[in-house]
Design a protein around this motif. Structure first.
Motif, PDB file in Angstrom:
ATOM      1  N   ALA A 178       0.839  -1.198   0.000  1.00  0.00           N
ATOM      2  CA  ALA A 178       0.000   0.000   0.000  1.00  0.00           C
ATOM      3  C   ALA A 178       0.868   1.240   0.000  1.00  0.00           C
ATOM      4  CB  ALA A 178      -0.935   0.007   1.207  1.00  0.00           C
ATOM      5  N   ASN A 179       0.371   2.266  -0.686  1.00  0.00           N
ATOM      6  CA  ASN A 179       1.023   3.572  -0.727  1.00  0.00           C
ATOM      7  C   ASN A 179       0.147   4.564   0.012  1.00  0.00           C
ATOM      8  OD1 ASN A 179       2.224   6.000  -1.301  1.00  0.00           O
ATOM      9  ND2 ASN A 179       1.798   5.962  -3.497  1.00  0.00           N
ATOM     10  N   PRO A 180       0.494   4.910   1.251  1.00  0.00           N
ATOM     11  CA  PRO A 180      -0.330   5.863   2.007  1.00  0.00           C
ATOM     12  C   PRO A 180      -0.065   7.317   1.633  1.00  0.00           C
ATOM     13  CG  PRO A 180       1.510   5.121   3.345  1.00  0.00           C
ATOM     14  CD  PRO A 180       1.613   4.375   2.042  1.00  0.00           C
ATOM     15  N   GLY A 181       0.877   7.568   0.743  1.00  0.00           N
ATOM     16  CA  GLY A 181       1.280   8.924   0.437  1.00  0.00           C
ATOM     17  C   GLY A 181       0.483   9.578  -0.683  1.00  0.00           C
ATOM     18  N   LYS A 182       0.889  10.798  -1.026  1.00  0.00           N
ATOM     19  CA  LYS A 182       0.195  11.595  -2.034  1.00  0.00           C
ATOM     20  C   LYS A 182       0.996  11.737  -3.324  1.00  0.00           C
ATOM     21  CE  LYS A 182      -2.408  14.229   1.419  1.00  0.00           C
ATOM     22  NZ  LYS A 182      -2.764  15.585   1.938  1.00  0.00           N
ATOM     23  N   ALA A 183       2.050  10.929  -3.454  1.00  0.00           N
ATOM     24  CA  ALA A 183       2.833  10.876  -4.685  1.00  0.00           C
ATOM     25  C   ALA A 183       3.073   9.397  -5.017  1.00  0.00           C
ATOM     26  CB  ALA A 183       4.151  11.621  -4.522  1.00  0.00           C
ATOM     27  N   THR A 184       3.516   9.123  -6.219  1.00  0.00           N
ATOM     28  CA  THR A 184       3.753   7.743  -6.625  1.00  0.00           C
ATOM     29  C   THR A 184       4.917   7.153  -5.844  1.00  0.00           C
ATOM     30  OG1 THR A 184       2.893   8.141  -8.845  1.00  0.00           O
ATOM     31  CG2 THR A 184       4.340   6.246  -8.562  1.00  0.00           C
ATOM     32  N   LEU A 185       4.705   5.963  -5.318  1.00  0.00           N
ATOM     33  CA  LEU A 185       5.706   5.243  -4.524  1.00  0.00           C
ATOM     34  C   LEU A 185       6.464   4.265  -5.412  1.00  0.00           C
ATOM     35  CD1 LEU A 185       6.951   4.009  -1.853  1.00  0.00           C
ATOM     36  CD2 LEU A 185       4.888   2.559  -1.772  1.00  0.00           C
ATOM     37  N   ARG A 186       7.777   4.243  -5.278  1.00  0.00           N
ATOM     38  CA  ARG A 186       8.592   3.252  -5.985  1.00  0.00           C
ATOM     39  C   ARG A 186       9.136   2.239  -4.979  1.00  0.00           C
ATOM     40  NH1 ARG A 186      12.178   6.289  -8.186  1.00  0.00           N
ATOM     41  NH2 ARG A 186      11.490   6.326 -10.351  1.00  0.00           N
ATOM     42  N   LEU A 187       8.967   0.959  -5.307  1.00  0.00           N
ATOM     43  CA  LEU A 187       9.514  -0.132  -4.512  1.00  0.00           C
ATOM     44  C   LEU A 187      10.426  -0.977  -5.386  1.00  0.00           C
ATOM     45  CD1 LEU A 187       6.169  -1.310  -2.868  1.00  0.00           C
ATOM     46  CD2 LEU A 187       8.034  -0.197  -1.634  1.00  0.00           C
ATOM     47  N   LEU A 188      11.497  -1.495  -4.815  1.00  0.00           N
ATOM     48  CA  LEU A 188      12.339  -2.471  -5.489  1.00  0.00           C
ATOM     49  C   LEU A 188      12.111  -3.802  -4.791  1.00  0.00           C
ATOM     50  CD1 LEU A 188      14.482  -2.715  -7.739  1.00  0.00           C
ATOM     51  CD2 LEU A 188      16.231  -2.405  -5.971  1.00  0.00           C
ATOM     52  N   LEU A 189      11.611  -4.789  -5.542  1.00  0.00           N
ATOM     53  CA  LEU A 189      11.265  -6.102  -4.992  1.00  0.00           C
ATOM     54  C   LEU A 189      12.314  -7.126  -5.394  1.00  0.00           C
ATOM     55  CD1 LEU A 189       9.402  -8.255  -3.728  1.00  0.00           C
ATOM     56  CD2 LEU A 189       8.099  -8.253  -5.880  1.00  0.00           C
ATOM     57  N   LEU A 190      12.878  -7.786  -4.403  1.00  0.00           N
ATOM     58  CA  LEU A 190      13.843  -8.863  -4.623  1.00  0.00           C
ATOM     59  C   LEU A 190      13.309 -10.135  -3.983  1.00  0.00           C
ATOM     60  CD1 LEU A 190      17.095  -6.983  -3.550  1.00  0.00           C
ATOM     61  CD2 LEU A 190      16.086  -7.084  -5.841  1.00  0.00           C
ATOM     62  N   GLY A 191      13.595 -11.276  -4.582  1.00  0.00           N
ATOM     63  CA  GLY A 191      13.160 -12.534  -4.003  1.00  0.00           C
ATOM     64  C   GLY A 191      14.006 -13.680  -4.505  1.00  0.00           C
ATOM     65  N   GLY A 192      13.899 -14.796  -3.802  1.00  0.00           N
ATOM     66  CA  GLY A 192      14.619 -15.980  -4.242  1.00  0.00           C
ATOM     67  C   GLY A 192      14.481 -17.114  -3.255  1.00  0.00           C
ATOM     68  N   ALA A 193      14.759 -18.316  -3.740  1.00  0.00           N
ATOM     69  CA  ALA A 193      14.804 -19.470  -2.850  1.00  0.00           C
ATOM     70  C   ALA A 193      15.979 -19.318  -1.897  1.00  0.00           C
ATOM     71  CB  ALA A 193      14.952 -20.745  -3.675  1.00  0.00           C
ATOM     72  N   PRO A 194      15.814 -19.649  -0.615  1.00  0.00           N
ATOM     73  CA  PRO A 194      16.924 -19.515   0.336  1.00  0.00           C
ATOM     74  C   PRO A 194      18.188 -20.192  -0.190  1.00  0.00           C
ATOM     75  CG  PRO A 194      14.907 -20.021   1.518  1.00  0.00           C
ATOM     76  CD  PRO A 194      14.574 -20.128   0.056  1.00  0.00           C
ATOM     77  N   PHE A 195      19.299 -19.488  -0.064  1.00  0.00           N
ATOM     78  CA  PHE A 195      20.583 -19.939  -0.594  1.00  0.00           C
ATOM     79  C   PHE A 195      21.272 -20.772   0.480  1.00  0.00           C
ATOM     80  CE2 PHE A 195      25.010 -19.270  -2.031  1.00  0.00           C
ATOM     81  CZ  PHE A 195      24.876 -19.510  -3.387  1.00  0.00           C
ATOM     82  N   ASP A 196      21.390 -22.067   0.248  1.00  0.00           N
ATOM     83  CA  ASP A 196      21.835 -22.981   1.298  1.00  0.00           C
ATOM     84  C   ASP A 196      23.345 -23.159   1.385  1.00  0.00           C
ATOM     85  OD1 ASP A 196      19.389 -23.578   2.453  1.00  0.00           O
ATOM     86  OD2 ASP A 196      18.942 -25.155   1.016  1.00  0.00           O
ATOM     87  N   GLU A 197      24.100 -22.619   0.449  1.00  0.00           N
ATOM     88  CA  GLU A 197      25.537 -22.828   0.473  1.00  0.00           C
ATOM     89  C   GLU A 197      26.238 -21.834   1.403  1.00  0.00           C
ATOM     90  OE1 GLU A 197      27.391 -23.084  -3.359  1.00  0.00           O
ATOM     91  OE2 GLU A 197      25.597 -23.962  -4.274  1.00  0.00           O
ATOM     92  N   GLU A 198      27.330 -22.280   1.995  1.00  0.00           N
ATOM     93  CA  GLU A 198      28.167 -21.383   2.776  1.00  0.00           C
ATOM     94  C   GLU A 198      29.089 -20.618   1.835  1.00  0.00           C
ATOM     95  OE1 GLU A 198      30.237 -23.844   5.517  1.00  0.00           O
ATOM     96  OE2 GLU A 198      28.554 -23.956   6.910  1.00  0.00           O
TER      97      GLU A 198
END
Length: 348
Positions: free
Chosen positions: A253-273
């Motif tokens: 949700a954008n509660p503000g009065k101007a356009t909100l920009r979000l950067l979305l990152l995602g991925g499967a948990p990385f199991d390697e050390e």
């Protein structure tokens, strides 16, 4: 982008997980890091952080701008090396000149993905162009899994289309540009070596939306220019919100009065050390030391003659600004310790 800290800390990387079925939001505050000397360009780093090392295979996030280049000096990053990772450049405003030792020369522009695969070794330079007056964007790294981290260097460019996001009654809430992975019916053709998601989201003033996501992924959302509401959490500007695996919907949700920009990152948990130090991602102390020594010898920064493999990072790029290649900082006086994967998650 290079990590230009003169005393980079060893980063012990791994992921933490929320319990399956939860959508708890964890806030990660940025820390300020100057890139360069007296007229350093400031960036805000949220990955890695003391709270979290990775989100999926995303292991580094620098957020910068909007900066007046006449005051900040812009981006001026001479040739520097990378191993074991991919760099992702995503701009909101401005333009950057990219040159690398695999022979790629590209102008990074807003709304265009530029992905450089370091693999077994590469060096590159990045300079904001003379015509850039305001620079604003993000630089990200992706850790490569063991089976891919010695791959040949490469470079890909992709311009994702905008897809409409709707609210609950079908009204337009905003749009998304999916540069990696799949979201809201848009699929990026760019290959990744682990399951990943990357997208820019714009939400109209007062708008809200719910986006279906992979419950096997963990996600991070960076509030670029305004505060956001993610689930039931208020997320301040420039803060990274983390949502662990198990969520099937991200409610934004954008509660503000101007356009909100979000950067979305995602991925499967990385199991390697992995061990991340300066601009290298490796698998332990000896490997990081070898990477550093190879680069120092390649640029003639230390005695001992050339490295056995004098082409480890490819020919040193001739930078746009004529600056000398960046020497590596001194290693810390302690042994670098790999951590992460399932062992780190058990401690959280």
């Amino acid at each position: 982008m290079s990590n230009l800290e003169l005393e980079p800390q060893e980063t012990l990387c791994g992921t933490g997980q929320s319990e399956p079925g939860t959508a708890t939001v964890e806030l990660i505050e940025p820390r300020d890091v100057p890139l360069g000397g007296p007229r350093a360009m400031p960036v805000r780093r949220t990955l890695p952080s003391k709270e979290r090392s990775l989100i999926g295979a995303w292991c580094f996030l620098d957020h910068y701008g909007p900066d007046d280049v006449s005051l900040s000096g812009g981006m001026r990053v001479p040739p520097h090396p990378h191993t074991g990772l991919q760099t992702v450049s995503w701009l909101f405003t401005g333009e950057i000149d990219h040159r690398d030792s695999a022979g790629h020369h590209a102008l990074v522009r807003p709304g265009e993905l530029n992905l450089m695969t370091a693999g077994r070794g590469i060096n590159h330079s990045e300079y904001s162009t003379p015509g850039t007056t305001v620079l604003h964007g993000a630089q990200l790294w992706v850790a490569l899994p063991d089976e891919a981290r010695r791959t040949d260097p490469g470079f890909e460019r992709y311009v994702p289309p905008a897809v409409v996001l709707a609210d609950g009654d079908g009204t337009t809430a905003g749009e998304a540009r999916v540069f990696l992975g799949a979201l809201a019916g848009s699929v990026s053709p760019v290959r990744t070596h682990t399951p990943l998601l990357g997208a820019e989201i714009l939400l109209l003033p007062g708008a809200q939306t719910a986006i279906e996501v992979d419950p096997g992924f963990e996600h991070g959302l960076l509030a670029d220019n305004l505060p956001a509401r993610i689930g039931g959490a208020e997320v301040p500007t420039r803060t990274l919100a983390y949502v662990g695996p198990g969520a099937t919907l991200l409610r934004l949700a954008n509660p503000g009065k101007a356009t909100l920009r979000l950067l979305l990152l995602g991925g499967a948990p990385f199991d390697e050390e992995i061990t991340m130090w300066w601009n290298f991602v490796g698998r332990g102390h000896e490997e990081i030391v070898a990477f550093r020594d190879a680069w120092q010898r390649e640029i003639g920064a230390e005695p001992g003659g050339p490295a056995e493999d004098t082409d480890f990072f490819g020919p040193v790029v001739e930078p746009t600004g004529g600056d000398a290649a960046l020497p590596a900082p001194e290693l810390p006086h302690v042994r670098l310790r790999p951590r992460g994967g399932s062992r780190e998650r058990k401690t959280r």
